[in-house]
Write a protein that holds these residues in place. Sequence first.
Motif, PDB file in Angstrom:
ATOM      1  N   LYS A   1      -6.340   5.728  43.072  1.00  0.00           N
ATOM      2  CA  LYS A   1      -4.934   6.136  43.001  1.00  0.00           C
ATOM      3  C   LYS A   1      -4.652   7.299  43.948  1.00  0.00           C
ATOM      4  N   GLU A   2      -5.567   8.246  44.024  1.00  0.00           N
ATOM      5  CA  GLU A   2      -5.382   9.396  44.915  1.00  0.00           C
ATOM      6  C   GLU A   2      -5.424   8.982  46.383  1.00  0.00           C
ATOM      7  N   ILE A   3      -6.306   8.048  46.708  1.00  0.00           N
ATOM      8  CA  ILE A   3      -6.367   7.533  48.080  1.00  0.00           C
ATOM      9  C   ILE A   3      -5.041   6.847  48.417  1.00  0.00           C
ATOM     10  N   TYR A   4      -4.531   6.046  47.506  1.00  0.00           N
ATOM     11  CA  TYR A   4      -3.276   5.343  47.760  1.00  0.00           C
ATOM     12  C   TYR A   4      -2.116   6.332  47.928  1.00  0.00           C
ATOM     13  N   GLN A   5      -2.143   7.385  47.144  1.00  0.00           N
ATOM     14  CA  GLN A   5      -1.100   8.416  47.266  1.00  0.00           C
ATOM     15  C   GLN A   5      -1.117   9.038  48.665  1.00  0.00           C
TER      16      GLN A   5
ATOM     17  N   ILE B   1     -10.138   2.399  54.016  1.00  0.00           N
ATOM     18  CA  ILE B   1     -10.307   3.324  52.901  1.00  0.00           C
ATOM     19  C   ILE B   1      -9.630   2.790  51.639  1.00  0.00           C
ATOM     20  N   ASP B   2      -8.534   2.064  51.799  1.00  0.00           N
ATOM     21  CA  ASP B   2      -7.898   1.429  50.649  1.00  0.00           C
ATOM     22  C   ASP B   2      -8.834   0.377  50.060  1.00  0.00           C
ATOM     23  N   GLY B   3      -9.463  -0.393  50.932  1.00  0.00           N
ATOM     24  CA  GLY B   3     -10.392  -1.431  50.472  1.00  0.00           C
ATOM     25  C   GLY B   3     -11.657  -0.877  49.849  1.00  0.00           C
ATOM     26  N   SER B   4     -12.255   0.119  50.488  1.00  0.00           N
ATOM     27  CA  SER B   4     -13.519   0.652  49.951  1.00  0.00           C
ATOM     28  C   SER B   4     -13.298   1.394  48.639  1.00  0.00           C
ATOM     29  N   SER B   5     -12.197   2.122  48.518  1.00  0.00           N
ATOM     30  CA  SER B   5     -11.949   2.828  47.248  1.00  0.00           C
ATOM     31  C   SER B   5     -11.643   1.826  46.135  1.00  0.00           C
TER      32      SER B   5
ATOM     33  N   SER C   1     -12.843  -1.188  46.051  1.00  0.00           N
ATOM     34  CA  SER C   1     -14.103  -1.888  45.807  1.00  0.00           C
ATOM     35  C   SER C   1     -14.970  -1.174  44.768  1.00  0.00           C
ATOM     36  N   ILE C   2     -14.854   0.128  44.696  1.00  0.00           N
ATOM     37  CA  ILE C   2     -15.646   0.886  43.714  1.00  0.00           C
ATOM     38  C   ILE C   2     -15.293   0.398  42.313  1.00  0.00           C
ATOM     39  N   MET C   3     -14.011   0.433  41.983  1.00  0.00           N
ATOM     40  CA  MET C   3     -13.595   0.053  40.630  1.00  0.00           C
ATOM     41  C   MET C   3     -13.726  -1.452  40.399  1.00  0.00           C
ATOM     42  N   ASP C   4     -13.433  -2.248  41.437  1.00  0.00           N
ATOM     43  CA  ASP C   4     -13.489  -3.701  41.274  1.00  0.00           C
ATOM     44  C   ASP C   4     -14.906  -4.199  41.008  1.00  0.00           C
ATOM     45  N   ASN C   5     -15.894  -3.612  41.678  1.00  0.00           N
ATOM     46  CA  ASN C   5     -17.273  -4.055  41.463  1.00  0.00           C
ATOM     47  C   ASN C   5     -17.814  -3.614  40.112  1.00  0.00           C
TER      48      ASN C   5
ATOM     49  N   SER D   1     -19.930   1.481  48.065  1.00  0.00           N
ATOM     50  CA  SER D   1     -18.518   1.614  48.427  1.00  0.00           C
ATOM     51  C   SER D   1     -18.036   3.045  48.243  1.00  0.00           C
ATOM     52  N   CYS D   2     -18.608   3.732  47.287  1.00  0.00           N
ATOM     53  CA  CYS D   2     -18.278   5.143  47.077  1.00  0.00           C
ATOM     54  C   CYS D   2     -18.726   5.964  48.290  1.00  0.00           C
ATOM     55  N   GLY D   3     -19.911   5.679  48.785  1.00  0.00           N
ATOM     56  CA  GLY D   3     -20.396   6.349  49.990  1.00  0.00           C
ATOM     57  C   GLY D   3     -19.550   6.007  51.204  1.00  0.00           C
ATOM     58  N   GLU D   4     -19.132   4.757  51.303  1.00  0.00           N
ATOM     59  CA  GLU D   4     -18.269   4.337  52.405  1.00  0.00           C
ATOM     60  C   GLU D   4     -16.932   5.084  52.344  1.00  0.00           C
ATOM     61  N   THR D   5     -16.371   5.203  51.159  1.00  0.00           N
ATOM     62  CA  THR D   5     -15.111   5.930  50.979  1.00  0.00           C
ATOM     63  C   THR D   5     -15.283   7.393  51.377  1.00  0.00           C
TER      64      THR D   5
END
Length: 129
Positions: free
Chosen positions: A21-25, A42-46, A48-52, A75-79
């Motif tokens: 949510k913070e990334i999207y903001q 960054i939208d995709g990787s952040s 991906s954390i919750m989706d996986n 994905s957290c590291g990627e973000t």
Amino acid sequence: MSTVKRFEDLEIWQLSRQLCKEIYQIIEETNLKNNYRLCNQIDGSSGSIMDNIAEGFERNGNKEFIQFLSISKASCGETRSQLYRVFDRNFISKDKFEILIEQTEILSKRIGAFINYLSSSEMKGSKYK
């Protein structure tokens, strides 16, 4: 985990949702939305954390869950890496950057701790009862 009935109840999922949510903001409130490639990454990787975390939980097996948690941690590291690019390109302040970096580090450690817990747990999931 035996008391957790839904992935939404997992603290790591809740933390990852907050980060997403913070990334999207940031995307909505800055010119990052005009840097399409970085914005999408960054939208995709952040996300991906919750989706996986969710997908692994729904697999109903420890081995699959651990595999998806590992992807989530990556994905957290990627973000986190992408946050450096966002900061270096002046889309966010130093204060916001430091807060988000800390959030990703905490989340990564908690996902890792959960992987360790599941790896040593006798509980194998409903698939293997």
